[in-house]
Design an enzyme around this catalytic site. Structure first.
Site, PDB file in Angstrom:
ATOM      1  N   ASP A 126      43.156  47.410  28.217  1.00  0.00           N
ATOM      2  CA  ASP A 126      42.246  46.732  28.699  1.00  0.00           C
ATOM      3  C   ASP A 126      41.399  46.236  27.424  1.00  0.00           C
ATOM      4  O   ASP A 126      40.974  47.061  26.639  1.00  0.00           O
ATOM      5  CB  ASP A 126      41.119  47.651  29.394  1.00  0.00           C
ATOM      6  CG  ASP A 126      39.942  47.099  29.913  1.00  0.00           C
ATOM      7  OD1 ASP A 126      39.536  45.986  29.364  1.00  0.00           O
ATOM      8  OD2 ASP A 126      39.223  47.540  30.786  1.00  0.00           O
ATOM      9  N   TYR A 149      36.271  52.592  30.453  1.00  0.00           N
ATOM     10  CA  TYR A 149      35.848  51.622  31.235  1.00  0.00           C
ATOM     11  C   TYR A 149      36.665  50.491  31.545  1.00  0.00           C
ATOM     12  O   TYR A 149      37.133  49.883  30.879  1.00  0.00           O
ATOM     13  CB  TYR A 149      34.265  51.172  30.616  1.00  0.00           C
ATOM     14  CG  TYR A 149      33.524  50.197  31.345  1.00  0.00           C
ATOM     15  CD1 TYR A 149      33.352  50.425  32.851  1.00  0.00           C
ATOM     16  CD2 TYR A 149      32.771  49.222  31.060  1.00  0.00           C
ATOM     17  CE1 TYR A 149      32.530  49.637  33.773  1.00  0.00           C
ATOM     18  CE2 TYR A 149      32.034  48.248  31.651  1.00  0.00           C
ATOM     19  CZ  TYR A 149      32.044  48.443  33.198  1.00  0.00           C
ATOM     20  OH  TYR A 149      31.243  47.659  33.932  1.00  0.00           O
ATOM     21  N   LYS A 189      34.930  38.577  27.883  1.00  0.00           N
ATOM     22  CA  LYS A 189      33.882  38.515  26.878  1.00  0.00           C
ATOM     23  C   LYS A 189      34.219  37.219  26.155  1.00  0.00           C
ATOM     24  O   LYS A 189      33.844  36.243  26.117  1.00  0.00           O
ATOM     25  CB  LYS A 189      33.651  39.949  26.080  1.00  0.00           C
ATOM     26  CG  LYS A 189      33.317  40.902  27.347  1.00  0.00           C
ATOM     27  CD  LYS A 189      32.668  42.076  26.704  1.00  0.00           C
ATOM     28  CE  LYS A 189      32.657  43.294  27.533  1.00  0.00           C
ATOM     29  NZ  LYS A 189      31.229  43.463  28.184  1.00  0.00           N
TER      30      LYS A 189
HETATM   31  C1  LIG Z   1      36.683  47.562  28.564  1.00  0.00           C
HETATM   32  C2  LIG Z   1      35.997  46.955  29.646  1.00  0.00           C
HETATM   33  N1  LIG Z   1      36.784  46.560  30.589  1.00  0.00           N
HETATM   34  C3  LIG Z   1      36.153  45.883  31.676  1.00  0.00           C
HETATM   35  C4  LIG Z   1      34.966  45.352  31.493  1.00  0.00           C
HETATM   36  C5  LIG Z   1      34.363  44.317  32.726  1.00  0.00           C
HETATM   37  O1  LIG Z   1      33.977  43.254  32.301  1.00  0.00           O
HETATM   38  P1  LIG Z   1      33.311  42.233  33.111  1.00  0.00           P
HETATM   39  O2  LIG Z   1      31.838  42.877  32.950  1.00  0.00           O
HETATM   40  O3  LIG Z   1      33.244  41.053  32.608  1.00  0.00           O
HETATM   41  O4  LIG Z   1      33.408  42.601  34.613  1.00  0.00           O
HETATM   42  C6  LIG Z   1      34.067  45.673  30.550  1.00  0.00           C
HETATM   43  C7  LIG Z   1      32.673  45.244  30.355  1.00  0.00           C
HETATM   44  O5  LIG Z   1      31.872  45.676  29.704  1.00  0.00           O
HETATM   45  C8  LIG Z   1      34.743  46.509  29.524  1.00  0.00           C
HETATM   46  O6  LIG Z   1      33.904  46.790  28.336  1.00  0.00           O
END
Ligand SMILES: Cc1ncc(COP(=O)(O)O)c(C=O)c1O
Length: 426
Positions: free
Chosen positions: A233, A138, A261
């Site tokens: 990420d 993700y 986060k």
């Molecule tokens: C691994 C990862 N990358 C990116 C994101 C996207 O972050 P945002 O919800 O702040 O756009 C998330 C969101 O849960 C995530 O878990």
């Protein structure tokens, strides 16, 4: 309209003005009124032990008094400026000191944006177009990222499957998809198509699935020798798996990482951090118009979010903080294994003590497809019984916070025992 709306009133009102009756994130039947420490209360006053923790940011608990005080003081001095401010500069310093890959930092507001810019930076830096991601990984909501996140169709790798309507076909062509933890496939595709690949993007802990020993080292070696940018990420894992994130825990330094986060302490703030050479693409004076990656954002480096993040990081850095989070999580992971084992339920507890869940399968979970093979009906029943016992969690994760108390843990253990019986074979 009643002057004291009930939970049902809020659900009804949401149904009228919000598509699918919600913000798109979580069960729209849950309407949270307030949070404190490791607990939240809904609009009817029902109390839950919170393992959702705002989808991850509230690692030190809701309304932590020190974070609250820092935010209140900042608010008196101004909400947002667009211009540089000391709070954002200090947060960038803290991130640069903590994350091995972080020579420099650029702030944005969401993890989705951070990932989108990280991939763009890699394309700008290499002059190549393709990005390799892992099935089930993700990386937010950009078109690039919404490829093979949760594909229903199992196509042959490296073909990408769009997860959303409305993404032009050409975006799919820019993405290649590999199975997580598959050394041979990754080596093969990098060997064959490495010259077209700008970046490999990976969650150090993919959702909850740990890397096989040596997997990240292999990614590092194979990308480095081909001039491919390695992006970790760390939106979830940054300051959670360890203070220095997945790169600290696994001892592998990427070229770029993305953060979100925890670093905003519950406010909208995210970041791209990387080597000075790559981050130079945000500086037109250094790279010229050709190599310049254009990036601005109204709330970037917001001072309220920055002080919330700084104070959160200060709390996490204190001796014993990560030990306590780990002890909390280990206790719940142990309860899951114990109760489901005693109930004779086929299961795997997948993840790390800071975040984990049960997959109802007897097969080890090493990639997205293994996880998707878990029994979804059992997961639904398990989660529903936990909810009835006052445990609030995302459908496929327990997020652990520093704020959990002995009473919270005992309640959770009892709820797990009841939920395990509910999914036991007849
Ligand atoms: C691994 C990862 N990358 C990116 C994101 C996207 O972050 P945002 O919800 O702040 O756009 C998330 C969101 O849960 C995530 O878990």
């Amino acid at each position: 309209m009643s002057s004291n709306p009930t939970l049902q009133d809020w659900r009804d009102r949401a149904g009228k003005v919000l598509p699918a009756a919600g913000f798109g994130n979580f069960d729209p039947g849950v309407v949270i009124a307030r949070g404190e420490g490791a607990r939240v209360w809904d609009e009817d006053g029902t109390e839950y032990v919170d393992y959702l923790i705002g989808s991850g940011p509230m690692l030190v608990g809701h309304g932590h008094p020190e974070v609250l005080q820092a935010v209140q003081e900042q608010i008196k001095a101004g909400f947002t400026f667009f211009a540089n401010n000391a709070q954002g500069i200090q947060l960038a310093e803290e991130i640069a000191g903590a994350m091995a890959c972080a020579g420099q930092v650029r702030f944005v507001s969401t993890g989705s944006e951070a990932d989108m810019y990280a991939m763009r930076l890699a394309r700008a830096h290499t002059g190549r177009e393709k990005i390799l991601k892992f099935e089930g990984g993700y990386h937010g909501m950009s078109g690039d990222s919404l490829m093979s996140l949760a594909p229903e169709k199992r196509v042959n790798f490296p073909l990408a499957v769009p997860d959303s309507a409305g993404i032009p076909e050409v975006v799919r062509d820019g993405m290649l998809v590999a199975p997580f933890n598959d050394f041979d496939f990754v080596r093969g595709i990098l060997e064959e198509r490495g010259h077209e690949i700008a970046a490999v993007i990976v969650e150090p802990l993919q959702r909850l699935i740990p890397p096989e020993p040596g997997f990240h080292e292999m990614l590092r070696e194979e990308t480095a020798k081909r001039g491919i940018v390695l992006i970790f990420d760390e939106v979830v894992t940054g300051f959670r798996l360890a203070y220095g994130g997945g790169q600290e825990k696994y001892g592998v330094t990427p070229d770029i990482c993305t953060l979100g986060k925890v670093i905003g302490g519950g406010f909208p703030l995210a970041a791209i951090a990387g080597s000075e050479e790559i981050m130079a693409h945000f500086d037109k004076a250094k790279v010229g118009a050709e190599g310049f990656t254009f990036q601005i954002g109204t709330l970037s480096g917001n001072p309220v979010a920055s002080v919330a993040g700084l104070k959160t990081l200060e709390i996490l850095k204190r001796p014993g903080a990560y030990e306590k989070i780990h002890a909390n999580g280990t206790r719940i992971m142990t309860a899951l294994g114990r109760e489901l084992g005693a109930a004779g339920v086929a299961h795997q507890v997948v993840g790390e003590p800071v975040m984990f869940d049960v997959v109802f399968t007897d097969k080890p979970v090493k990639n997205y497809r293994d996880g998707a093979d878990g029994n979804p009906q059992q997961a639904d029943i398990f989660n529903a019984v936990l909810r009835q016992h006052g445990i609030l969690k995302p459908p496929s994760k327990f997020y652990i916070s520093l704020a959990l108390t002995e009473a919270d843990l005992v309640q959770t253990e009892e709820a797990i025992a009841a939920a395990a019986k509910a999914v036991a074979p007849a």
